[in-house]
Scaffold this motif. Structure first.
Motif, short mmCIF file in Angstrom:
data_model
loop_
_atom_site.label_atom_id
_atom_site.label_comp_id
_atom_site.label_asym_id
_atom_site.label_seq_id
_atom_site.Cartn_x
_atom_site.Cartn_y
_atom_site.Cartn_z
N LEU A 90 48.54 38.38 39.63
CA LEU A 90 49.05 39.68 39.22
C LEU A 90 49.98 40.30 40.27
CD1 LEU A 90 48.92 41.71 36.92
CD2 LEU A 90 46.99 42.81 38.05
N SER A 91 49.75 40.00 41.57
CA SER A 91 50.55 40.67 42.60
C SER A 91 51.07 39.71 43.66
CB SER A 91 49.71 41.75 43.28
OG SER A 91 48.58 41.16 43.91
N VAL A 102 36.58 45.69 32.21
CA VAL A 102 36.16 45.24 33.53
C VAL A 102 37.06 44.07 33.90
CG1 VAL A 102 34.31 44.34 34.99
CG2 VAL A 102 33.79 45.92 33.11
N ALA A 103 37.76 44.19 35.04
CA ALA A 103 38.60 43.09 35.52
C ALA A 103 37.80 42.31 36.55
CB ALA A 103 39.87 43.64 36.12
N GLU A 104 37.68 40.99 36.35
CA GLU A 104 36.94 40.16 37.30
C GLU A 104 37.92 39.29 38.08
OE1 GLU A 104 34.19 37.66 35.27
OE2 GLU A 104 35.64 36.92 33.81
N GLY A 105 37.49 38.92 39.27
CA GLY A 105 38.34 38.08 40.13
C GLY A 105 39.40 38.88 40.88
N VAL A 106 39.17 40.18 41.14
CA VAL A 106 40.13 41.02 41.87
C VAL A 106 39.98 40.71 43.36
CG1 VAL A 106 40.90 43.37 42.35
CG2 VAL A 106 39.94 42.80 40.11
N GLU A 107 41.12 40.28 43.99
CA GLU A 107 41.03 39.81 45.38
C GLU A 107 41.93 40.58 46.33
OE1 GLU A 107 41.78 35.64 45.20
OE2 GLU A 107 39.87 35.17 44.22
N THR A 108 42.83 41.43 45.84
CA THR A 108 43.74 42.16 46.73
C THR A 108 43.77 43.63 46.33
OG1 THR A 108 45.73 41.86 45.37
CG2 THR A 108 45.18 40.10 46.93
N TYR A 109 44.19 44.47 47.33
CA TYR A 109 44.33 45.89 47.04
C TYR A 109 45.46 46.14 46.05
CZ TYR A 109 41.05 47.09 50.76
OH TYR A 109 39.91 47.22 51.51
N GLU A 110 46.49 45.28 46.11
CA GLU A 110 47.61 45.44 45.19
C GLU A 110 47.16 45.22 43.74
OE1 GLU A 110 51.37 46.34 43.97
OE2 GLU A 110 50.52 46.53 45.98
N MET A 151 44.18 45.72 42.64
CA MET A 151 43.36 46.86 42.28
C MET A 151 44.23 48.07 41.93
SD MET A 151 40.24 48.59 44.41
CE MET A 151 39.33 47.05 44.43
N LYS A 152 45.32 48.25 42.69
CA LYS A 152 46.21 49.37 42.44
C LYS A 152 46.87 49.25 41.07
CE LYS A 152 50.49 51.48 44.17
NZ LYS A 152 51.58 51.37 45.17
N LEU A 153 47.34 48.03 40.74
CA LEU A 153 47.99 47.84 39.44
C LEU A 153 46.99 48.04 38.29
CD1 LEU A 153 50.25 44.73 40.20
CD2 LEU A 153 51.00 47.07 39.75
N LEU A 154 45.80 47.53 38.45
CA LEU A 154 44.78 47.68 37.41
C LEU A 154 44.46 49.15 37.18
CD1 LEU A 154 42.40 44.73 38.37
CD2 LEU A 154 43.76 44.93 36.27
N ARG A 155 44.42 49.94 38.29
CA ARG A 155 44.16 51.38 38.14
C ARG A 155 45.30 52.04 37.37
NH1 ARG A 155 43.08 52.45 43.09
NH2 ARG A 155 40.81 52.74 43.00
N GLU A 156 46.55 51.60 37.66
CA GLU A 156 47.70 52.16 36.96
C GLU A 156 47.69 51.80 35.48
OE1 GLU A 156 51.11 50.73 38.98
OE2 GLU A 156 50.80 51.95 40.80
N TYR A 157 47.24 50.57 35.17
CA TYR A 157 47.18 50.12 33.76
C TYR A 157 46.08 50.83 32.96
CZ TYR A 157 50.08 46.19 35.34
OH TYR A 157 51.06 45.42 35.87
N GLY A 158 45.14 51.48 33.69
CA GLY A 158 44.06 52.18 32.99
C GLY A 158 42.77 51.41 32.89
N CYS A 159 42.65 50.34 33.69
CA CYS A 159 41.39 49.57 33.68
C CYS A 159 40.27 50.42 34.27
CB CYS A 159 41.58 48.28 34.48
SG CYS A 159 40.13 47.21 34.47
N HIS A 160 39.08 50.32 33.73
CA HIS A 160 37.97 51.16 34.15
C HIS A 160 37.26 50.64 35.39
CE1 HIS A 160 38.47 52.07 29.84
NE2 HIS A 160 38.11 53.30 30.19
#
Length: 978
Positions: A899-900, A927-935, A937-946
């Motif tokens: 993703l990033s 729920v997003a699984e396999g998140v490994e970077t802050y970037e 996480m930032k994009l997922l927050r912007e997309y509206g992921c919970h």
């Protein structure tokens, strides 16, 4: 009430009798006249005399076959019975049987015109020569069911020519005369008795004409009597039927049939209605029962209120043991004076039903007072038996015993005949009988139906007419041996009417009667189908029904044969195991019917690329096997494998979409890898598993190292089976982080295996093995129970808002006891169901959609939250998503991974956004699984992921480390945040 009975002598004597008994003073007088004088003019004069002396009297009278007076029996005399009433009023009537009316109409008319509200009793005397008494009585009873009716049919001293009826108004020769007794208080009691028993054979009524003439065993009534009783008895019908009536069994008793008038040459008709199939016997009076009747009858009436007793008895009783009959009447006469007559049929009402009896004694006891006392005490002294009675008793016993034995013999014979007929007629085998010359004498339905000839065409034909000419000599020899009492079984072809033939197995059995062979039974079994069935069975036994290819049985059989042949020739051969990649997903996502289409497609493509001498088979499921019978060099095998790959590149269209399938191939070679067929199969299978580990579309030759791998795998399986009991499995927990509130809101429960010798074993290594060997259920229950217990500890430790997510395998979810296991875990741990999240894969839910939905709804009713794991990797997610009662989706890490980074894929980002937007529309959390970077996480927050889960937050940890993780991020308000 008083009754006075008088034997008429002359008018002067009659006048004296009336004066002596002071009868003129009574207002309500009812007179019954029973006379043996069948003379209308004399009867009319008597009627006038009675009315002259007793003008107020109501009179009914009838001619008889004998009279009863004070216990004595008379014939040809006239008995007058005068009853005077204190509280009852008699009324008399006459109803003619007119040409346009039937007996039933007569019964209805009598009831309608005679019966009043106060009518308790009707005396009726009928003309039995012309009236159908049963219909008459039935119609009366249906119209007036609560009114007693007593009396009988008039007689003419056994001449069966004409009976005379009369009232005070006139004299008549047909119809019925009746007297209605109206009373507010009248006590009635009735009793009937018959002594008839059957003698001899049981007959069956085979036909009934429109006018009621019976045919019994295809004989007229006259011919029946003539055959069984002799011509003299038959010529005296209907009079002789008085002493030897035809009787019908009704329940436990026998009821004689009553004959109507019959002139010479006319058919003999009966009062009772008889149907085709009715069983009939010739009856006789049982002397023993006749003697017992004195005791039986008197006991019935001795305690009844009685001021008058009227007897209406069958004429046959007068002709049989007259002395005993008088003794019977004398005993009854001890109560009160008795009177009556001998009838041609008795009318009897038992308080519930009204029926026409025949050859019976009926008794009517009447009283106006319930306290009426008997004139004499009861004294039933049975007279001493005479020599004549002893002889009759002996004869009755002989007839009864012989008849009983004959009935039992007849029943046994009839049952045997029915059993034989059932066996013969309904046997599915072709059965026929032949005489000693080979001519057919009987055939069953199966033979007629099988050959197409009619029964008439086959009977009296020679058996050889239906046998193929080339078999004649052999069939004749088998027949000859059967005639000599030697059963035979042989096979021959039988000709059908249409010219075709059926192959049959014939058994000839001698028919032996009185130790002598009198014919031969033939039993034929059509075995034409047997050969066809054997071919079909062989096809089914050694071929796959779906693809038509040889099956595993034929493959293994042929491989052993080829190995044995190669031992001699030293030729090489190869065994290939060919497995369709991801076939399970096709079956589960698209249905087994689509899976069948794929299997047929693959088998057709494989057929096109193999040599004719090679053997292709469907081994099991989606696994095909191929034996290459002529291998000269390794490149021959590689060429065949390449042709298989190329052939399967041809697309297949499923539900309008184009698909291609690939296969993984495992190969073993004879004799390089083994000289045993079983070992070659095992080695090819091992090579196939190795090929599938490397991914889709691979091929692998067997090597010795693969054996070592297989042994290692078996060793690991043994360790895993004991891991739960030994406590080697341990739950691990990975935190889930809310992107909206920046707080840890729960954990996902995972499992790790820490073996004392092998160390920490990856789930990727032992979870698939556990699923394959059936241990995944036990492991799943263990993780569920331990995770709930751990969550309870965290709740009690100051983090009551935390939830726990537990993965559920497909096998575990499909168990009938799964919901119960969830309840048990919640109750044992003591946590609320809303804090338990169960993660289900798409493939788990679509195995059986309706069942899955029902289980999910049960879990939702408990309060458990449900999530779809690895969303986006399956085939049917979107089509079923709206139907599944879930709370959240987990976006698979394959979409998150790039993703990033430098391999950022805009398609992945678009998919993630689409999934999140779709979930918002369906009110589902993501729920997003396999998140490994802050970037990421930032994009997922912007997309509206919970919610996010991955190594950037924390790797999976044992419970103790997870507790330390919570303490590290615990705030003063019992919340956690990064």
């Amino acid at each position: 009430m008083q009754t006075y009975n008088y034997l008429f002598k002359s008018e002067i004597d009659l006048q004296k009798w009336i004066v002596k008994n002071k009868l003129k003073k009574y207002e309500n007088i009812f007179i019954q006249v029973f006379t043996g004088k069948v003379d209308k003019q004399w009867i009319d004069e008597l009627r006038i005399q009675l009315l002259f002396h007793l003008p107020q009297a109501k009179i009914i009278g009838v001619t008889t076959d004998g009279e009863i007076l004070s216990g004595r029996v008379t014939t040809g005399e006239t008995v007058i019975s005068v009853s005077t009433f204190n509280n009852s009023v008699p009324r008399t009537f006459y109803f003619p049987l007119e040409e346009n009316n039937n007996s039933r109409d007569l019964g209805v008319r009598l009831a309608n015109e005679v019966i009043q509200n106060s009518t308790k009793l009707v005396f009726a005397f009928g003309d039995g020569m012309h009236m159908e008494s049963s219909s008459f009585l039935k119609a009366f009873h249906e119209t007036a069911p609560n009114v007693y009716l007593a009396g009988g049919n008039g007689g003419d001293n056994g001449q069966y020519e004409n009976a005379v009826l009369f009232t005070e108004k006139g004299v008549y020769d047909n119809g019925v005369v009746a007297a209605a007794i109206d009373s507010e208080e009248l006590y009635l009691h009735t009793h009937s008795y018959t002594e008839w028993k059957p003698a001899g054979k049981v007959f069956t009524v085979t036909d009934v004409s429109l006018d009621g003439e019976l045919m019994i065993e295809d004989k007229s009534v006259y011919n029946l009597y003539k055959h069984y009783m002799g011509k003299e008895i038959a010529d005296k019908l209907p009079a002789s039927a008085i002493e030897y009536p035809l009787i019908v069994k009704k329940g436990k008793t026998y009821q004689p049939l009553s004959i109507k008038t019959s002139n010479p040459g006319e058919p003999i008709l009966f009062h009772q209605k008889v149907n085709v199939g009715t069983k009939i016997q010739i009856g006789y009076r049982d002397a023993a029962l006749s003697l017992r009747s004195i005791d039986l009858v008197t006991k019935e009436i001795q305690d009844k209120p009685a001021e008058a007793i009227f007897l209406y008895s069958c004429m046959a009783r007068r002709r049989y043991l007259k002395s005993t009959l008088e003794e019977e009447f004398l005993v009854i006469d001890q109560f009160v004076p008795t009177v009556g007559f001998f009838t041609y049929g008795e009318y009897f009402h038992d308080g519930t039903t009204l029926q026409m009896l025949s050859h019976a004694l009926t008794i009517l006891v009447v009283s106006e007072s319930n306290d009426a006392t008997l004139q004499k005490k009861f004294d039933s002294t049975i007279p001493e038996q005479s020599k004549e009675i002893d002889d009759l008793l002996a004869l009755s016993h002989l007839i009864q015993s012989s008849t009983k034995e004959m009935e039992e013999l007849n029943d046994n014979l009839l049952e045997s005949e029915q059993r034989y007929k059932s066996l013969f007629d309904h046997n599915p085998d072709m059965i026929y009988s032949m005489d000693m010359d080979g001519y057919i004498t009987s055939v069953n339905h199966a033979l007629v139906q099988s050959l197409g000839f009619s029964q008439e065409e086959m009977l009296q034909s020679h058996a050889l007419d239906f046998v193929c000419e080339e078999d004649h000599k052999r069939v004749v020899e088998h027949f000859r041996l059967a005639v000599h009492d030697k059963p035979q079984t042989f096979v021959t072809s039988i000709k059908k009417k249409d010219g075709s033939q059926i192959l049959s197995s014939i058994t000839n059995i001698p028919i032996v009667v009185n130790q002598k062979v009198v014919g031969v039974f033939g039993i034929g079994k059509n075995i034409t189908w047997q050969k066809k069935a054997e071919e079909e069975i062989e096809q089914l036994a050694f071929h796959d029904s779906l693809t038509g290819l040889p099956n595993r049985g034929l493959f293994e059989k042929r491989l052993r044969e080829l190995v044995s042949e190669s031992d001699q020739s030293r030729d090489k051969l190869a065994v290939m195991f060919i497995d369709i990649d991801h076939f399970k997903i096709i079956n589960e996502s698209m249905g087994h019917h689509i899976g069948d289409v794929v299997l047929r497609h693959v088998s057709n493509q494989l057929r096109q690329v193999i040599n004719s001498q090679d053997l292709l088979s469907r081994f099991a499921g989606d696994l095909f096997t191929l034996i290459l019978t002529s291998v000269h060099k390794p490149s021959d095998i590689i060429d065949t494998a390449n042709r298989i790959v190329d052939a399967l590149k041809v697309p297949i269209y499923l539900d309008g979409q184009e698909y291609t399938v690939s296969t993984s191939i495992g190969i073993s070679i004879y004799p390089n890898d083994s000289t045993s067929a079983d070992v070659l199969i095992k080695n090819a299978d091992t090579a196939l598993h190795k090929a599938k580990e490397k991914g889709r579309g691979k091929r692998e030759f067997f090597t010795d190292e693969m054996n070592a791998f297989t042994l290692e795998r078996l060793k690991l399986e043994g360790y895993l089976r004991k891991a739960v009991q030994k406590g080697e499995l341990e739950p691990y927990f990975q935190p889930q982080y809310c992107l909206k509130t920046d707080k840890v809101i729960g954990f996902e429960a995972l499992v790790r295996w820490n073996h004392p010798e092998l160390g920490l074993i990856s789930p990727m290594q032992f979870i698939p093995l556990a699923e394959e060997i059936g241990l995944i259920d036990e492991i799943g229950r263990f993780v569920l129970m331990e995770s709930c217990k751990q969550l309870k500890r965290w709740h009690d430790g100051g983090a009551p808002h935390l939830s726990i997510s537990v993965n559920v395998s497909g096998r575990q979810f499909q168990r009938l006891s799964f919901v119960y296991e969830v309840k048990e875990a919640l109750e044992t741990a003591g946590i609320s169901a809303e804090y338990l999240h169960l993660e289900l894969t798409e493939s788990t839910m679509i195995q059986n959609v309706q069942y899955s939905i029902s289980i999910m709804e049960e879990l939702r009713e408990l309060g458990v939250r449900l999530s779809i794991d690895d969303f986006g990797t399956g085939y049917s997610s979107l089509s079923y998503l709206k139907d599944f009662p879930v709370d959240s989706l987990k976006i698979d890490q394959s979409f998150i991974r790039h993703l990033s980074d430098d391999y950022f894929n805009t398609s992945d980002a678009a998919i993630i956004k689409a999934i999140i937007m779709m979930c918002e529309g369906l009110s589902l959390s993501t729920v997003a699984e396999g998140v490994e970077t802050y970037e990421q996480m930032k994009l997922l927050r912007e997309y509206g992921c919970h919610t996010a889960q991955g190594y950037i937050i924390s790797k999976p940890m044992p419970a103790c480390e997870a507790g330390e993780f919570l303490e590290k991020y615990m705030t003063s308000k019992n919340s956690t945040s990064l």
